[in-house]
Design an enzyme around this catalytic site. Structure first.
Site, PDB file in Angstrom:
ATOM      1  N   GLU A  33     -20.052 -18.032  30.720  1.00  0.00           N
ATOM      2  CA  GLU A  33     -20.511 -18.442  32.051  1.00  0.00           C
ATOM      3  C   GLU A  33     -20.506 -17.249  33.012  1.00  0.00           C
ATOM      4  OE1 GLU A  33     -18.143 -21.595  33.613  1.00  0.00           O
ATOM      5  OE2 GLU A  33     -19.538 -22.075  35.221  1.00  0.00           O
TER       6      GLU A  33
ATOM      7  N   ALA B  87     -15.097 -26.825  39.345  1.00  0.00           N
ATOM      8  CA  ALA B  87     -13.916 -26.872  38.479  1.00  0.00           C
ATOM      9  C   ALA B  87     -13.457 -25.505  37.980  1.00  0.00           C
ATOM     10  CB  ALA B  87     -14.175 -27.795  37.291  1.00  0.00           C
ATOM     11  N   SER B  88     -14.348 -24.507  38.008  1.00  0.00           N
ATOM     12  CA  SER B  88     -13.898 -23.155  37.630  1.00  0.00           C
ATOM     13  C   SER B  88     -14.614 -22.118  38.471  1.00  0.00           C
ATOM     14  CB  SER B  88     -14.123 -22.887  36.138  1.00  0.00           C
ATOM     15  OG  SER B  88     -15.472 -22.614  35.879  1.00  0.00           O
ATOM     16  N   THR B  89     -14.087 -20.905  38.422  1.00  0.00           N
ATOM     17  CA  THR B  89     -14.712 -19.821  39.183  1.00  0.00           C
ATOM     18  C   THR B  89     -14.704 -18.554  38.324  1.00  0.00           C
ATOM     19  OG1 THR B  89     -14.755 -18.683  41.312  1.00  0.00           O
ATOM     20  CG2 THR B  89     -12.577 -19.086  40.388  1.00  0.00           C
ATOM     21  N   GLN B  90     -15.762 -17.754  38.454  1.00  0.00           N
ATOM     22  CA  GLN B  90     -15.908 -16.569  37.612  1.00  0.00           C
ATOM     23  C   GLN B  90     -16.064 -15.300  38.442  1.00  0.00           C
ATOM     24  OE1 GLN B  90     -16.222 -19.925  35.866  1.00  0.00           O
ATOM     25  NE2 GLN B  90     -18.172 -19.439  36.808  1.00  0.00           N
TER      26      GLN B  90
HETATM   27  N1  ADP Z   1     -24.374 -28.404  49.963  1.00  0.00           N
HETATM   28  C1  ADP Z   1     -23.183 -28.150  49.452  1.00  0.00           C
HETATM   29  N2  ADP Z   1     -22.134 -27.874  50.250  1.00  0.00           N
HETATM   30  C2  ADP Z   1     -20.918 -27.604  49.741  1.00  0.00           C
HETATM   31  N3  ADP Z   1     -20.656 -27.573  48.439  1.00  0.00           N
HETATM   32  C3  ADP Z   1     -21.663 -27.836  47.599  1.00  0.00           C
HETATM   33  C4  ADP Z   1     -22.971 -28.146  48.050  1.00  0.00           C
HETATM   34  N4  ADP Z   1     -23.746 -28.363  46.958  1.00  0.00           N
HETATM   35  C5  ADP Z   1     -22.970 -28.189  45.885  1.00  0.00           C
HETATM   36  N5  ADP Z   1     -21.702 -27.899  46.261  1.00  0.00           N
HETATM   37  C6  ADP Z   1     -20.534 -27.634  45.433  1.00  0.00           C
HETATM   38  O1  ADP Z   1     -20.816 -26.580  44.535  1.00  0.00           O
HETATM   39  C7  ADP Z   1     -19.978 -26.717  43.399  1.00  0.00           C
HETATM   40  C8  ADP Z   1     -20.852 -26.624  42.174  1.00  0.00           C
HETATM   41  O2  ADP Z   1     -20.039 -26.635  41.070  1.00  0.00           O
HETATM   42  P1  ADP Z   1     -20.572 -27.035  39.619  1.00  0.00           P
HETATM   43  O3  ADP Z   1     -21.575 -26.050  39.206  1.00  0.00           O
HETATM   44  O4  ADP Z   1     -20.985 -28.468  39.610  1.00  0.00           O
HETATM   45  O5  ADP Z   1     -19.227 -26.951  38.808  1.00  0.00           O
HETATM   46  P2  ADP Z   1     -18.735 -25.954  37.649  1.00  0.00           P
HETATM   47  O6  ADP Z   1     -19.563 -24.721  37.741  1.00  0.00           O
HETATM   48  O7  ADP Z   1     -17.289 -25.703  37.962  1.00  0.00           O
HETATM   49  O8  ADP Z   1     -18.917 -26.710  36.383  1.00  0.00           O
HETATM   50  C9  ADP Z   1     -19.267 -28.069  43.547  1.00  0.00           C
HETATM   51  O9  ADP Z   1     -17.988 -27.854  44.079  1.00  0.00           O
HETATM   52  C10 ADP Z   1     -20.127 -28.791  44.566  1.00  0.00           C
HETATM   53  O10 ADP Z   1     -19.382 -29.723  45.317  1.00  0.00           O
HETATM   54 CA    CA Z   2     -21.624 -24.051  38.063  1.00  0.00          CA
END
Ligand code: ADP
Ligand code: CA
Length: 500
Positions: free
Chosen positions: A174, A204-207
């Site tokens: 990722e 759920a995760s950060t890179q």
């Molecule tokens: N307009 C928005 N404002 C704030 N946060 C947002 C908005 N649209 C999406 N997000 C956030 O962006 C993040 C996207 O993470 P996601 O790609 O679904 O998860 P992961 O990559 O951890 O599997 C989530 O925390 C979601 O709530």
């Molecule tokens: Ca993502």
């Protein structure tokens, strides 16, 4: 008179054979020029397509990419043609009703059927990659996670595309594919320019991924990814922190504040006057916090806001372990990280949050940004709701926490300082394509980035080569015949005046 006739007869231009040879020669040259022209004409209308579904923890998005068909040989520029946001939550939220994970994708898949020309459907690869939401479900309940994938596969196979599988990406993939996407779109890879680091904040995760200045891979080989792209070598540092996406980080922050099982908490990361009732079971229903659930707790607790940036930072700091580090340098939780280097692109939730807060203008200093977030957090909830009546209330309530989390993660987690922070750009897209791991994933799986550079022009295909060869051979024979027929007459021609 007779000499004149004789000369006329001997003149090759008056021989039928010569005329025929000349006519064929002209036709051959015209054919050669036409074939070459047609072959090398840019075919603007013809594209090939690829589809990637990003099954994130909070939602799924579908991306359609296109590239010029005649430049299939790894040289065409790939761009995003279309994206579609799947309605509802991420596929991991359907653990109890797996079929719905499949059906949730239908609408966007139908859109993809319309977007990709029908005659290209069968050859269009279709991939689904799931990230941290499914990583967590897989850890928690493997059977449920398998069922979700089964349902998703079934649903995707009903469409006429070339289905290439659905799988969970590793955190390393990722991070690395996000880095490839950003640098590909910026044209940095082909030109061998200094690369940009990639910061991806999910739910759920950060890179974090970047090419460090001096990098001793052997210190922590699991954080190293080596690439050879367009003839250039890259030693990438990457790490994915599971549970440190903003939604799971918020859970951890709430878990920290409810660890003794109180009936109410006053949370510095939420606005003054904010107040909701939350359920203990719902809060602790995630592998990121489940082990910390208080033994004795009521069913619900009241979650009220306080709006204090500095105290919120204190809470967030408690989510990171800065103590143990067996390497020369660490970010947090004992994870090796060399000092950050060069410019960075921060996307996904980094962008959503900073864009909402109006903090994406690159000229703002870290201090200005921090003051702004602190002021925003201290604004009462009623006032915030009045100023932003159209924003989804769940997002709106969490921007204070998210903004504070982003600043703390970047400065104290990854060790960005005032100077290096100014090199972070908060971006949604580059040249019309969204920043994220999906494009890099597809580039890799379709072998669209060659390891070596190809300086020579692309090889014309076999048919083109044979046609040109035949025409050139024909021309050669004709020229030879032409010269021979002239040689048979020239010597006599030159003697004619002497006879007269
Ligand atoms: N307009 C928005 N404002 C704030 N946060 C947002 C908005 N649209 C999406 N997000 C956030 O962006 C993040 C996207 O993470 P996601 O790609 O679904 O998860 P992961 O990559 O951890 O599997 C989530 O925390 C979601 O709530
Ligand atoms: Ca993502």
């Amino acid at each position: 008179m007779s000499a004149q006739r004789e000369m006329k007869e001997k003149n090759p231009w008056h021989k039928p054979l010569t005329i025929i040879i000349t006519v064929i020669g002209v036709i051959a040259i015209v054919a050669l020029v036409t074939v070459a022209g047609l072959q090398n004409r840019p075919v603007f209308q013809k594209y090939k397509y690829g589809i990637v579904l990003d099954a994130g923890s909070s939602h799924t998005a579908l991306y359609i990419y296109k590239w010029p068909a005649e430049k299939d040989n790894n040289t065409g520029r790939i761009e995003q043609k279309h994206s579609c946001k799947v309605k509802g939550k991420g596929i991991s939220s359907y653990a109890a009703v797996p079929e719905k994970a499949g059906t949730s994708l239908t609408e966007c898949m139908q859109e993809a059927e319309m977007q990709v020309p029908a005659w290209r459907h069968q050859e269009t690869p279709l991939y689904l990659g799931a990230t941290a939401g499914m990583r967590l479900l897989n850890m928690e309940n493997k059977v449920a996670s398998d069922k979700v994938f089964e349902a998703v596969e079934k649903a995707l196979q009903r469409f006429p595309f070339s289905y290439q599988g659905a799988r969970i990406l590793s955190g390393q993939e990722e991070g690395a594919f996000g880095w490839v996407t950003v640098n590909y779109l910026d044209d940095r890879l082909k030109q061998g320019l200094q690369t940009t680091g990639a910061l991806d904040l999910g739910g759920a995760s950060t890179q974090i991924s970047f090419v460090p200045h001096e990098y001793d891979i052997s210190e922590s080989p699991s954080n190293a990814v080596a690439f050879q792209l367009y003839g250039n070598y890259y030693n990438l540092y990457t790490h994915s922190f599971l549970c440190y996406g903003k939604d799971q980080a918020l859970r951890m922050a709430l878990a920290h504040q409810t660890r003794s099982g109180p009936i109410a908490i006053s949370d510095p990361c939420f606005h003054p006057d904010y107040s909701v009732t939350r359920n203990y079971n719902t809060l602790y229903d995630s592998p990121c916090v489940s082990e910390r659930k208080p033994k004795v707790a009521p069913l619900n607790f009241t979650h009220t806001g306080e709006g204090n940036f500095l105290q919120c930072q204190e809470v967030i700091r408690s989510l990171f372990n800065f103590k143990s580090c067996k390497y020369s340098k660490c970010s947090f939780n004992g994870i090796f990280q060399p000092p950050v280097q060069g410019s960075f692109g921060a996307f996904s939730a980094y962008y959503f949050v900073m864009n909402f807060l109006n903090l994406t203008d690159g000229s703002m200093s870290l201090e200005t940004i921090t003051n702004y977030v602190a002021n925003y957090c201290s604004t009462p909830w009623d006032q915030i709701k009045k100023v932003y009546p159209d924003i989804n209330e769940k997002y709106l309530a969490e921007y204070c926490f998210s903004g504070t989390y982003i600043l703390t993660l970047l400065t104290e987690g990854y060790n960005f300082n005032t100077e290096t922070f100014s090199k972070i750009k908060f971006i949604k897209e580059i040249k019309g394509s969204d920043a994220g791991w999906t494009l890099g994933y597809m580039l890799n799986l379709t072998n669209m980035i060659p390891a070596e550079t190809k300086d020579s022009p692309p090889l014309p295909h076999a048919g083109y080569v044979s046609i040109v060869t035949v025409i050139v051979l024909l021309l050669f024979i004709l020229v030879t015949l032409f010269i021979l027929s002239f040689r048979s007459i020239w010597p006599k021609c030159s003697k004619e005046p002497q006879i007269v």
